[in-house]
Design an enzyme around this catalytic site. Structure first.
Site, PDB file in Angstrom:
ATOM      1  N   GLU A  65      -3.993 -10.458   0.681  1.00  0.00           N
ATOM      2  CA  GLU A  65      -4.866 -10.298   1.840  1.00  0.00           C
ATOM      3  C   GLU A  65      -6.277 -10.677   1.412  1.00  0.00           C
ATOM      4  O   GLU A  65      -6.744 -10.249   0.359  1.00  0.00           O
ATOM      5  CB  GLU A  65      -4.868  -8.857   2.360  1.00  0.00           C
ATOM      6  CG  GLU A  65      -3.567  -8.389   2.961  1.00  0.00           C
ATOM      7  CD  GLU A  65      -3.630  -6.948   3.461  1.00  0.00           C
ATOM      8  OE1 GLU A  65      -4.758  -6.473   3.747  1.00  0.00           O
ATOM      9  OE2 GLU A  65      -2.577  -6.303   3.555  1.00  0.00           O
TER      10      GLU A  65
ATOM     11  N   GLU B  97       0.810  -1.210   0.000  1.00  0.00           N
ATOM     12  CA  GLU B  97       0.000   0.000   0.000  1.00  0.00           C
ATOM     13  C   GLU B  97       0.849   1.268   0.000  1.00  0.00           C
ATOM     14  O   GLU B  97       0.749   2.127   0.873  1.00  0.00           O
ATOM     15  CB  GLU B  97      -0.963  -0.034   1.198  1.00  0.00           C
ATOM     16  CG  GLU B  97      -1.976  -1.148   1.054  1.00  0.00           C
ATOM     17  CD  GLU B  97      -2.863  -1.349   2.269  1.00  0.00           C
ATOM     18  OE1 GLU B  97      -4.024  -1.741   2.087  1.00  0.00           O
ATOM     19  OE2 GLU B  97      -2.390  -1.139   3.400  1.00  0.00           O
TER      20      GLU B  97
END
Length: 1013
Positions: A514, A443
């Site tokens: 994820e 991210e």
């Protein structure tokens, strides 16, 4: 006056005088000592862990000039154990934040009030180190630090989770020495370390000295080359030395037998090649490691190394030529009292638990873990996605503008910082066999700086794929992703995965780095994901978010222990309990979500062929080993009672990914007429392993047998005394119903029962009521707003009419017209209920419900009863032994269970809906003497018994805030909506929602004395 830019805000200074990164290893004096792996036994190693003098300063400007001088009096300073995080020792602010930066977003600048920790350690240097080069190693310091030795400045480093090594020969002296360190909480690197975690500071990993010969092995890269058929392997050790040196190498197998040897005189750079015929290959199921022994002068080095090949072929991820599914979890370095300082045994406990639950992969989210963790993964057998210490998620929150997440990766001035983190991780970890992918971080946007990281990594190590989810199209970054080897996604829906799996044009495998957010009571969608993953070769698996809850163990003022989360320490900004999102608690107690994962990723699949005659199909889902390490047993049950059992033989030789038909001997004469009949096959380990004793359950499968009458056990025959008729009489707005051994009172105004008793024993504490509310789970965090907007949490019953009549049979029927709703909103639903009281005391409810069209799906619909204190025994036939829901039941078995009410409760750190039992056939809640209520329904129902109401659980923010009621609250639900993983993942599937607009529910309630029936 021109202000000099300090190092901690200077993008051009990432370090000063720090040694170039190298592989992690410790030199020993001989191979026997090296084989122990105990670095403290090496005469070339000296730990500096222990008690240091420490002074905390709220701002770097408050630090005393010259504190690092050898004559500075630090006797009045505090004592602090190193390694440790200073926040866990009472200094500074404990703070949890996920996305938002804890500092104003003004890169590369950080607040002037930058907290500083001053560390001083006096120590004796070994006398036999004279004449050797001496190095000082810090394995982890957050966030940056300056170093002095004996008052002389040595250097500077930043990058919190990667080692920093300094040559300190010229600063050290025989006898007593002093090391001084100034650690700053923030630096420009803080913008690259915005991970979802508690923000810890200090010298939190090991510190030690190394003594090396003038000419020594400085670095080594053990590369592998395998023949296409794996019949031969070559270990190519690229050795870097600090001078001319003869290096002898020997490779030994697991038994200690030498399988190859060689030597070379190396001056700077050199290679030693060791060839092995018919090598034993390493994989997570059989983590076979060879021992590479290197002798160079007086130093002995030892490396565990495994031969394995990672390859992507036709869009399929492969290990040693075999397609492999990564059955993983995301793991932080997290300890409930030590923060990010992780003891070795704590790491081992994590890996043992993972093995026990069929996990084979770890993503080191979102930074390199302690190097000892990788050594353990090599030995235990785990595939590791090693992730760079790089996340700048807070950039996306700094400005309300699209693309801000890419601001740093698109900025060339930051490229050295990006590269530094990748290079130091790869160099440290390159020799670990367990690492199957390199990750460019998490991210942090995607742009030229990430591509530069990928290019460097490919050039340095082409043997492992490169992963990075930040390049996914949803992030709208640079569209050139040729430098990445896999398609990485977070929380992709099942539908997206299905589409990807079907697309034959895809050249990269899909990796869910994820998925299935495991927050609180969850996740509820694991089997749905794995049904899709198993179906398509180009779906390589994924890592559940995440392994552990990050609660900080603390106490209330009156001494009650609990796990704290964001905001509990007054920290701002904070993200509340979003750090409580793991499969295990902070003290490593498995949540039921981990049991679901264990079942979904089990290495053995057992399916029905023709279960009526005992024919099954067993599939070995291991990738490399047969089933000889496992024992299979079967059990036949009727209504929870075992009628036959035995062993299932002949599966030992079943090879990887192979299926074999088996048969269970089913003798119909074993069963009595009627009742539920189940066949359960259980798979257990045959022998002890490092992580489990023999007999550990690996998986199971259960089948309902279509033999005889497949119906629930009928309720016990409770007969009224001959000639005694049910008596009904109104007393004001109360209808009193009197039978031979029971008395009930129905409130015609409120439309419900307010008293139930048998033989004078009161079985009801307050009125019975319909209920649609559940304490929101963490995965309800989005839908709960819609529920509350329509008043679901405050819904009460309005009775329009209640009338009764006596039927020809002598039973009394009460008809109630009602609605459920809250103030300011239209009613959520309308219903018609018929309560029939029979002469034997049975109460039969039949209600028809119509739900308002424009409301969201219901959390639940059912009946809530509150039973008096003392009703502590719970017996039921349904899923168990742990909680189960429509989408979270695969790890539970159907059977008859006996618990206390307290044992039905699942204690989540943030209280929420818990403890329900899906698809219950019947249930009894009673005193230990068996006096209580029995519940049956024509269709299976969800059942719960608790000492907390849904409102109690809703209002409490921590488990210690719950006040246990003496009464027992019983929930009997027509349906209870599923759990899902929508705290971060996709919305709950339609099939798991109570979204019906019209439905009917029938329930039978019978007061009983179990011991007499």
């Amino acid at each position: 006056m021109i202000r000099v830019t300090p190092y901690w805000e200077n993008l051009k200074v990432l370090q000063e005088n720090r040694e170039a990164p190298r592989a992690s290893f410790i030199p020993y004096q001989d191979q026997a000592t090296a084989a122990t792996g105990k670095r403290g036994r090496s005469p070339y190693f000296q730990t500096l862990n222990g008690s240091w003098k420490f002074q905390y300063n709220a701002s770097v400007k408050d630090t005393a000039d010259g504190f690092y001088a050898v004559d500075t009096d630090v006797s009045g300073w505090d004592d602090l154990i190193v390694p440790s995080c200073w926040q866990t020792n009472g200094y500074d602010q404990l703070q949890y934040t996920n996305i938002n930066y804890p500092v104003p977003c003004d890169p590369p600048f950080v607040p002037g009030e930058n907290p500083a920790g001053l560390y001083v350690r006096d120590f004796q240097l070994r006398a036999d180190w004279d004449g050797k080069e001496q190095y000082l190693v810090f394995e982890g310091v957050n966030a940056c630090f300056y170093l002095w030795v004996n008052g002389a400045y040595v250097g500077y480093s930043q990058g919190s989770r990667i080692p920093a090594e300094f040559l300190v020969t010229s600063q050290l002296r025989p006898g007593r020495n002093r090391i001084a360190v100034m650690v700053l909480k923030w630096c420009d690197g803080t913008y690259l370390e915005d991970q979802d975690l508690w923000r810890y500071s200090g010298i939190y990993r090991d510190v030690y000295l190394l003594a090396r010969e003038k000419a020594h092995i400085r670095d080594i890269f053990n590369r592998q080359e395998l023949a296409s058929d794996y019949s031969r392997a070559v270990l190519r050790s690229e050795v870097q030395t600090t001078g001319k040196l003869e290096v002898k190498a020997e490779l030994r197998d697991k038994s200690g037998r030498s399988v190859a040897s060689g030597s070379a005189v190396i001056d700077g750079q050199g290679v030693i090649e060791l060839a092995v015929d018919a090598p034993e290959l390493w994989n997570a199921e059989n983590p076979y490691l060879y021992q590479l022994e290197l002798q160079a002068g007086d130093e002995a080095l030892r490396f565990r190394t495994g031969f394995r090949e990672i390859r992507i072929q036709d869009g399929v991820f492969q290990v040693n030529g075999q397609p492999v599914k990564l059955k993983g979890v995301n793991r932080h370095d997290s300890h409930p009292t030590l923060g990010q300082t992780i003891p070795l045994n704590h790491m081992i406990k994590d890996l043992n638990l993972m093995k026990l639950h069929n996990v084979n992969t770890v993503r080191t989210s979102h930074y390199p873990n302690d190097p000892r963790f990788l050594e353990l993964c090599d030995q235990y057998g785990f595939y590791v996605v090693d992730e760079a210490d790089l996340e700048c998620h807070g950039m996306s929150q700094a400005e309300v503008a699209e693309g801000t997440i890419h601001r740093l990766t698109d900025n060339a001035e930051w490229q050295p910082s990006f590269l530094d983190r990748m290079e130091r991780m790869v160099e440290r970890d390159k020799n670990h066999t367990c690492i199957v992918m390199w990750s460019l971080g998490n991210e942090a946007g995607y742009g030229e700086n990430h591509k530069a990281m990928a290019r460097w990594t490919r050039e340095r190590d082409a043997s492992r794929p490169v992963h990075y989810e930040g390049a996914a199209p949803i992030n709208k970054g640079d569209t050139d992703t040729d430098c990445l080897d896999v398609e990485s996604r977070m929380y992709a829906t099942y539908g997206y995965m299905e589409e990807y799996g079907k697309d034959n044009t895809k050249t990269k495998p899909l990796f869910q780095c994820e998925y299935s957010h495991a927050m609180g009571n969850g996740p509820g969608d694991l089997m749905d994901y794995w049904n899709v993953i198993y179906k398509y070769p180009n779906l390589m698996g994924g890592c559940v978010w995440e392994w552990c809850d990050h609660g900080v163990k603390t106490e209330t003022p009156d001494g009650r222990s609990y796990f704290a989360y964001g905001g509990d320490f007054g920290d701002q900004p904070n993200d509340g309990n979003f750090c409580i999102d793991g499969l295990v608690s902070p003290d490593r107690k498995p949540h039921t979500g981990l049991l679901e994962l264990k079942k979904a990723i089990a290495p053995v699949l057992i399916e029905a062929d023709d279960v009526a005659v005992g024919k099954l199909a067993v599939t070995n889902r291991y990738d490399f080993i047969d089933l000889s390490a496992l024992a299979f047993s079967w059990r036949l049950e009727q209504e929870g009672q075992t009628v036959a059992q035995g062993a299932l033989e002949g599966l030992d030789a079943l090879g990887p990914q192979q299926t074999q038909a088996v048969a269970i001997p089913l003798d119909p004469s074993l069963f009595s007429p009627g009742g539920r009949r189940y066949l359960t096959v259980t798979v257990r380990t045959r022998q002890d392993t490092p992580w489990a004793e023999a007999g550990h359950e690996v998986t199971f499968e259960q089948f309902e047998l279509p033999v005889g009458q497949a119906e629930a056990t009928p309720a016990p025959a409770v007969l009224a005394s001959a000639g005694f008729q049910l008596q009904a009489a109104e007393n004001g707005h109360l209808l009193e119903l009197t039978g031979f051994d029971f008395k009930y009172v129905f409130d015609l105004y409120d439309g419900t029962f307010v008293q139930l008793s048998k033989h004078g024993v009161n079985l009801l504490h307050g009125p019975v009521g319909f209920n649609i509310w559940r304490a929101p789970t963490d995965n309800d965090r989005n839908i709960r707003h819609a529920w509350q907007e329509d008043g679901f949490h405050r819904a009460g019953m309005k009775v329009y009419q209640a009338k009764w009549t006596t039927l020809d049979s002598g039973a009394v029927e009460i008809a109630v017209s009602y609605s459920l709703g809250g103030y300011s909103r239209s009613p959520i639903l309308h219903g018609e209920a018929q309560w029939r009281v029979e002469g034997n005391g049975a109460i039969v409810l039949n209600t028809q419900v119509k739900v308002r069209e424009n409301v969201p799906f219901l959390p639940r619909f059912g009946l809530q009863l509150i039973m008096p204190p003392g009703n502590e025994e719970v017996e039921y036939f349904g899923y168990g032994p742990h909680e189960s829901y429509i989408d979270k039941r695969h790890s539970a078995k159907r059977g008859k269970y006996l618990f206390t009410v307290d044992e039905m409760f699942e204690d989540y750190i943030m209280p929420q809906e818990n403890g329900s039992r899906y698809a219950t056939e019947w249930a009894i809640v009673s005193s230990e003497l068996g006096m209580g209520l029995r519940f049956d329904a024509p269709q299976a129902f969800s059942f719960n018994a608790s000492h907390f109401t849904p409102q109690d659980l809703t209002e409490a923010a921590h488990s210690y805030e719950l006040v246990r009621r003496k009464e027992t609250i019983v929930q009997l639900d027509y349906k209870l909506s599923g759990i899902g993983s929508n705290s971060c993942g996709p919305e709950l599937l339609e099939s798991y929602r109570l979204s019906e607009k019209e439905f009917g529910f029938e329930l039978r309630i019978q007061p009983i004395f179990k011991e007499d029936e």
